[in-house]
Design a protein around this motif. Sequence first.
Motif, PDB file in Angstrom:
ATOM      1  N   PHE A   7       3.404  -5.262   7.491  1.00  0.00           N
ATOM      2  CA  PHE A   7       2.642  -4.331   8.089  1.00  0.00           C
ATOM      3  C   PHE A   7       2.876  -3.080   7.401  1.00  0.00           C
ATOM      4  O   PHE A   7       3.890  -2.723   7.184  1.00  0.00           O
ATOM      5  N   LEU A   8       1.727  -2.243   7.052  1.00  0.00           N
ATOM      6  CA  LEU A   8       1.565  -1.119   6.259  1.00  0.00           C
ATOM      7  C   LEU A   8       0.855  -0.029   7.019  1.00  0.00           C
ATOM      8  O   LEU A   8      -0.124  -0.422   7.360  1.00  0.00           O
ATOM      9  N   THR A   9       1.567   1.377   6.887  1.00  0.00           N
ATOM     10  CA  THR A   9       0.756   2.434   7.402  1.00  0.00           C
ATOM     11  C   THR A   9      -0.459   2.835   6.224  1.00  0.00           C
ATOM     12  O   THR A   9      -0.180   3.144   5.127  1.00  0.00           O
ATOM     13  N   ASN A  10      -1.819   2.621   6.691  1.00  0.00           N
ATOM     14  CA  ASN A  10      -2.822   2.808   5.640  1.00  0.00           C
ATOM     15  C   ASN A  10      -3.419   4.202   5.935  1.00  0.00           C
ATOM     16  O   ASN A  10      -3.952   4.636   7.291  1.00  0.00           O
ATOM     17  N   THR A  11      -3.262   5.067   4.976  1.00  0.00           N
ATOM     18  CA  THR A  11      -3.879   6.313   5.080  1.00  0.00           C
ATOM     19  C   THR A  11      -5.423   6.403   5.538  1.00  0.00           C
ATOM     20  O   THR A  11      -5.839   7.466   6.330  1.00  0.00           O
ATOM     21  N   LEU A  12      -6.064   5.229   5.045  1.00  0.00           N
ATOM     22  CA  LEU A  12      -7.443   5.373   5.625  1.00  0.00           C
ATOM     23  C   LEU A  12      -7.716   5.459   6.997  1.00  0.00           C
ATOM     24  O   LEU A  12      -8.524   6.003   7.422  1.00  0.00           O
ATOM     25  N   SER A  13      -7.013   4.546   7.903  1.00  0.00           N
ATOM     26  CA  SER A  13      -7.095   4.466   8.980  1.00  0.00           C
ATOM     27  C   SER A  13      -6.092   5.129   9.838  1.00  0.00           C
ATOM     28  O   SER A  13      -6.377   5.571  11.116  1.00  0.00           O
ATOM     29  N   GLY A  14      -5.252   5.787   8.976  1.00  0.00           N
ATOM     30  CA  GLY A  14      -4.126   6.431   9.811  1.00  0.00           C
ATOM     31  C   GLY A  14      -3.030   5.547  10.799  1.00  0.00           C
ATOM     32  O   GLY A  14      -2.383   5.993  11.726  1.00  0.00           O
ATOM     33  N   SER A  15      -3.308   4.272  10.606  1.00  0.00           N
ATOM     34  CA  SER A  15      -2.459   3.590  11.682  1.00  0.00           C
ATOM     35  C   SER A  15      -2.029   2.174  10.803  1.00  0.00           C
ATOM     36  O   SER A  15      -2.299   1.735   9.730  1.00  0.00           O
TER      37      SER A  15
END
Length: 486
Positions: free
Chosen positions: A23-31
């Motif tokens: 699981f990674l925090t994606n700056t695109l979705s902010g989640s």
Amino acid sequence: MTWISRLFSNAQSVTSTKPASIFLTNTLSGSKELFISQQPGIALMYSCGPTVYGPAHIGNLRAYVFADTLARTLLFAGYRVKRVINITDFGHLVSDGDEGEDKMTKGLKREGLKLSLENMRALAERYSAVFLTDLEELNIDIKDIRFPRASDYIAEQIALIKTLEEKGYAYQTSGGVYYDTARFLGYGKLGGIDLSAQREGTRIEANKEKRSPADFVLWKPDSKLGWESPWGLGFPGWHIECSAMSRSLLGQEIDLHTGGEDHIAVHHNNEIAQSEAASGRTFVHYWLHNAFLTMNNDRVAKSTGNVAYLADVLEKKIHPLALRYFFLQGHYRTPLSFSWEALEGSAEALNRLWKLVSEIGNESKRKSEPSEVRDRLLAALRDDLATPQALGILWESLRSDEYTPEEKWGLIEDADAHLGLSLLNPPLPVVVSQKEAPEEIQHLLVGRETARASKDFAEADRLRDEIEKRGYRVEDSESGPKLTSV
Ligand code: AMP
Ligand code: ZN
């Protein structure tokens, strides 16, 4: 087996099975999102590289240790990781906008070199070498990464600009070819950049022909220096190189792109605008950004002089891996405050860890067994690279009586693969039995014992120095001389 060959044998043994979930925090979705690669079992990853007009500072190095931790986590979850870090070796302007003095030009002036493409390249190669050595000192395996030089991809950058022009995303001004951000639907989507604020801002534009303040240069003409192009002699704008090199080396659609959070607003939104307008496809599926390294409450940066380098760490006789340990003590998305006292604290902790690990290595005879705590460590790392938690789990379990030495050794193996702290081969003095020492050392030892027995201490000291010169230290103990390699 070296750690790198182990890395490969581990990775290969798992590629046939489905990779573990990450699981990674994606700056695109902010989640936080489950990572799913475009091609099964392969992760394509691009990291924005340094402008090599001087050595990289420790803030930059935080960005690359973070990218390395991500790559290691993917690798050990079962992905083949294809990586690129670009080297910006010309024309990277000082600010994100299109104004300011060029960094490479600044570097040439500093070193008293005349402005020419050859000198720029030579300066860049000098500092690229320093950069690569710094990465190696931090246990980042550079053999597995491609480091394209922007100046080797001029044709690709020109081709990309031409495509943008043909598709109507570029316009010509007297100050160069510009990207028309109004044409790109969703410009500024990364990090939710408020464009209206920029448009209404009172910034004085260097180029009055720009249609919007957010528009940026794709090709900058120069009357004296640069490369030939359909728009005359000049340089590509600095955002285009990442789009061009990522496309050339990894393809039009990639899985992961990393960088420091300062790149979100302008550089990465511009990369998206260029790449997606040209290809009509999603450029990057997972954008990951590290927070800043700060010092004296301010961002570490060359331009402000609030800066330190790996060379300073080495000069203070602090092991470079102490810096890696220091970075791992913070989560990559949290700002981290650097001080020399804090780094010394990390160096001490790492030394203690190395000692503890050596003891467990002896007890377990380096045999490993699976355990529940090993799974806990992997779960922490695969949950958005929770390195502080991973270090906590490691310390707590190695000190506890709950696990056998073999279970502890299993945990150490996984921790080492992910954290890159040389746990399996700690750079500590190693006790060597006399019989294992090279013959020459054995002779010197016998000579020293004889001199001591006949109370010729001057000769004994001379022989001790001879032994030290050859990389061994002798200490006298009750059971006779103890030899350690250093
Ligand atoms: P640059 O050469 O400025 O493009 O920086 C190279 C990389 O280091 C980029 O990913 C930057 O975002 C990152 N970076 C720059 N300064 C810092 C800092 N103080 N802390 C963390 N990352 C940084
Ligand atoms: Zn970039």
